[in-house]
Design a protein around this motif. Sequence first.
Motif, PDB file in Angstrom:
ATOM      1  N   MET A   4      44.127  36.873  31.052  1.00  0.00           N
ATOM      2  CA  MET A   4      43.018  35.948  30.942  1.00  0.00           C
ATOM      3  C   MET A   4      43.545  34.586  30.542  1.00  0.00           C
ATOM      4  O   MET A   4      44.321  34.475  29.610  1.00  0.00           O
ATOM      5  CB  MET A   4      42.053  36.492  29.896  1.00  0.00           C
ATOM      6  CG  MET A   4      41.116  35.471  29.327  1.00  0.00           C
ATOM      7  SD  MET A   4      39.423  36.046  29.243  1.00  0.00           S
ATOM      8  CE  MET A   4      38.814  35.568  30.824  1.00  0.00           C
TER       9      MET A   4
ATOM     10  N   THR B 134      40.637  48.784  23.799  1.00  0.00           N
ATOM     11  CA  THR B 134      40.467  48.139  25.096  1.00  0.00           C
ATOM     12  C   THR B 134      38.993  47.819  25.322  1.00  0.00           C
ATOM     13  O   THR B 134      38.139  48.226  24.546  1.00  0.00           O
ATOM     14  CB  THR B 134      40.974  49.045  26.237  1.00  0.00           C
ATOM     15  OG1 THR B 134      40.230  50.260  26.215  1.00  0.00           O
ATOM     16  CG2 THR B 134      42.460  49.344  26.099  1.00  0.00           C
ATOM     17  N   GLY B 135      38.731  47.113  26.389  1.00  0.00           N
ATOM     18  CA  GLY B 135      37.355  46.808  26.748  1.00  0.00           C
ATOM     19  C   GLY B 135      37.056  45.333  26.597  1.00  0.00           C
ATOM     20  O   GLY B 135      37.942  44.514  26.381  1.00  0.00           O
ATOM     21  N   LEU B 136      35.783  45.017  26.717  1.00  0.00           N
ATOM     22  CA  LEU B 136      35.331  43.628  26.657  1.00  0.00           C
ATOM     23  C   LEU B 136      34.835  43.278  25.264  1.00  0.00           C
ATOM     24  O   LEU B 136      34.141  44.069  24.633  1.00  0.00           O
ATOM     25  CB  LEU B 136      34.190  43.395  27.642  1.00  0.00           C
ATOM     26  CG  LEU B 136      34.553  43.348  29.113  1.00  0.00           C
ATOM     27  CD1 LEU B 136      33.286  43.269  29.962  1.00  0.00           C
ATOM     28  CD2 LEU B 136      35.453  42.172  29.424  1.00  0.00           C
TER      29      LEU B 136
ATOM     30  N   TYR C 210      35.947  38.607  26.900  1.00  0.00           N
ATOM     31  CA  TYR C 210      37.375  38.767  27.191  1.00  0.00           C
ATOM     32  C   TYR C 210      37.724  40.244  27.308  1.00  0.00           C
ATOM     33  O   TYR C 210      37.285  41.059  26.500  1.00  0.00           O
ATOM     34  CB  TYR C 210      38.240  38.161  26.071  1.00  0.00           C
ATOM     35  CG  TYR C 210      37.998  36.696  25.853  1.00  0.00           C
ATOM     36  CD1 TYR C 210      38.542  35.752  26.721  1.00  0.00           C
ATOM     37  CD2 TYR C 210      37.231  36.238  24.782  1.00  0.00           C
ATOM     38  CE1 TYR C 210      38.320  34.394  26.523  1.00  0.00           C
ATOM     39  CE2 TYR C 210      37.008  34.894  24.579  1.00  0.00           C
ATOM     40  CZ  TYR C 210      37.554  33.973  25.450  1.00  0.00           C
ATOM     41  OH  TYR C 210      37.339  32.641  25.260  1.00  0.00           O
ATOM     42  N   ARG C 211      38.537  40.594  28.293  1.00  0.00           N
ATOM     43  CA  ARG C 211      39.069  41.948  28.415  1.00  0.00           C
ATOM     44  C   ARG C 211      40.300  41.992  27.509  1.00  0.00           C
ATOM     45  O   ARG C 211      41.295  41.330  27.765  1.00  0.00           O
ATOM     46  CB  ARG C 211      39.417  42.306  29.861  1.00  0.00           C
ATOM     47  CG  ARG C 211      39.932  43.722  29.976  1.00  0.00           C
ATOM     48  CD  ARG C 211      39.647  44.363  31.307  1.00  0.00           C
ATOM     49  NE  ARG C 211      38.251  44.608  31.597  1.00  0.00           N
ATOM     50  CZ  ARG C 211      37.502  45.591  31.068  1.00  0.00           C
ATOM     51  NH1 ARG C 211      38.010  46.398  30.192  1.00  0.00           N
ATOM     52  NH2 ARG C 211      36.259  45.737  31.436  1.00  0.00           N
TER      53      ARG C 211
ATOM     54  N   GLU D  63      42.756  44.011  26.797  1.00  0.00           N
ATOM     55  CA  GLU D  63      44.087  44.385  27.291  1.00  0.00           C
ATOM     56  C   GLU D  63      44.709  43.329  28.198  1.00  0.00           C
ATOM     57  O   GLU D  63      45.912  43.387  28.481  1.00  0.00           O
ATOM     58  CB  GLU D  63      44.055  45.761  27.968  1.00  0.00           C
ATOM     59  CG  GLU D  63      43.084  45.881  29.103  1.00  0.00           C
ATOM     60  CD  GLU D  63      41.661  46.286  28.715  1.00  0.00           C
ATOM     61  OE1 GLU D  63      40.969  46.848  29.581  1.00  0.00           O
ATOM     62  OE2 GLU D  63      41.215  46.036  27.573  1.00  0.00           O
ATOM     63  N   GLU D  64      43.937  42.316  28.606  1.00  0.00           N
ATOM     64  CA  GLU D  64      44.463  41.262  29.473  1.00  0.00           C
ATOM     65  C   GLU D  64      44.759  39.961  28.733  1.00  0.00           C
ATOM     66  O   GLU D  64      45.238  39.004  29.330  1.00  0.00           O
ATOM     67  CB  GLU D  64      43.473  40.987  30.612  1.00  0.00           C
ATOM     68  CG  GLU D  64      43.310  42.162  31.555  1.00  0.00           C
ATOM     69  CD  GLU D  64      42.251  41.924  32.621  1.00  0.00           C
ATOM     70  OE1 GLU D  64      41.649  40.824  32.663  1.00  0.00           O
ATOM     71  OE2 GLU D  64      42.015  42.850  33.411  1.00  0.00           O
TER      72      GLU D  64
ATOM     73  N   GLN E  15      44.902  38.397  20.889  1.00  0.00           N
ATOM     74  CA  GLN E  15      44.648  39.804  21.152  1.00  0.00           C
ATOM     75  C   GLN E  15      44.351  40.537  19.848  1.00  0.00           C
ATOM     76  O   GLN E  15      43.423  41.354  19.785  1.00  0.00           O
ATOM     77  CB  GLN E  15      45.831  40.437  21.875  1.00  0.00           C
ATOM     78  CG  GLN E  15      45.525  41.826  22.386  1.00  0.00           C
ATOM     79  CD  GLN E  15      46.642  42.372  23.237  1.00  0.00           C
ATOM     80  OE1 GLN E  15      47.802  42.359  22.820  1.00  0.00           O
ATOM     81  NE2 GLN E  15      46.302  42.850  24.419  1.00  0.00           N
TER      82      GLN E  15
ATOM     83  N   ARG F  35      40.885  39.702  18.627  1.00  0.00           N
ATOM     84  CA  ARG F  35      39.891  40.420  19.438  1.00  0.00           C
ATOM     85  C   ARG F  35      39.892  41.915  19.142  1.00  0.00           C
ATOM     86  O   ARG F  35      38.855  42.572  19.237  1.00  0.00           O
ATOM     87  CB  ARG F  35      40.098  40.149  20.923  1.00  0.00           C
ATOM     88  CG  ARG F  35      39.905  38.701  21.305  1.00  0.00           C
ATOM     89  CD  ARG F  35      38.538  38.170  20.903  1.00  0.00           C
ATOM     90  NE  ARG F  35      38.416  36.764  21.283  1.00  0.00           N
ATOM     91  CZ  ARG F  35      37.469  35.967  20.850  1.00  0.00           C
ATOM     92  NH1 ARG F  35      36.560  36.419  20.006  1.00  0.00           N
ATOM     93  NH2 ARG F  35      37.421  34.716  21.229  1.00  0.00           N
TER      94      ARG F  35
ATOM     95  N   LYS G  89      36.470  43.720  18.139  1.00  0.00           N
ATOM     96  CA  LYS G  89      36.023  44.917  18.864  1.00  0.00           C
ATOM     97  C   LYS G  89      35.730  46.059  17.892  1.00  0.00           C
ATOM     98  O   LYS G  89      34.712  46.754  18.028  1.00  0.00           O
ATOM     99  CB  LYS G  89      37.085  45.333  19.889  1.00  0.00           C
ATOM    100  CG  LYS G  89      36.721  46.547  20.715  1.00  0.00           C
ATOM    101  CD  LYS G  89      35.626  46.254  21.700  1.00  0.00           C
ATOM    102  CE  LYS G  89      35.442  47.409  22.665  1.00  0.00           C
ATOM    103  NZ  LYS G  89      34.371  47.162  23.612  1.00  0.00           N
TER     104      LYS G  89
END
Length: 121
Positions: A1, A79-81, A85-86, A88-89, A96, A99, A103
Amino acid sequence: MNVSDTHNKRMASMTFGSVYPHYVTKVVRKGKTVEELHQVITWLTGFDDAKIQELIEAKVTFETFFAEANLHPNASLITGLICGYRIEEIENPLMQKVRYLDKLVDELANGRKMEKILRNP
């Protein structure tokens, strides 16, 4: 991303203590406890309640917060949105980690079972 450097720098300089009350409000509003929130934070970072409080009072940035953390070995299973934002990307390692925490807080607030949140296989 693809996220701008400005966004990453802004997030890195944001203090954990400025976001923490929002985490508390979110989980308490959904019927969860501060203790459960701390359990999630402790799982991800290795910080105990005293260390979490110390970091809040010291007004550490997310950059310092995660630099001092011992990230759980299973954190990569998050993982996930989140916030569009995803996870894992996300290419920036600090973003990360931020996030990951977002999450986990969302999952707690949404009533996911603690065993699933803590991703212990």
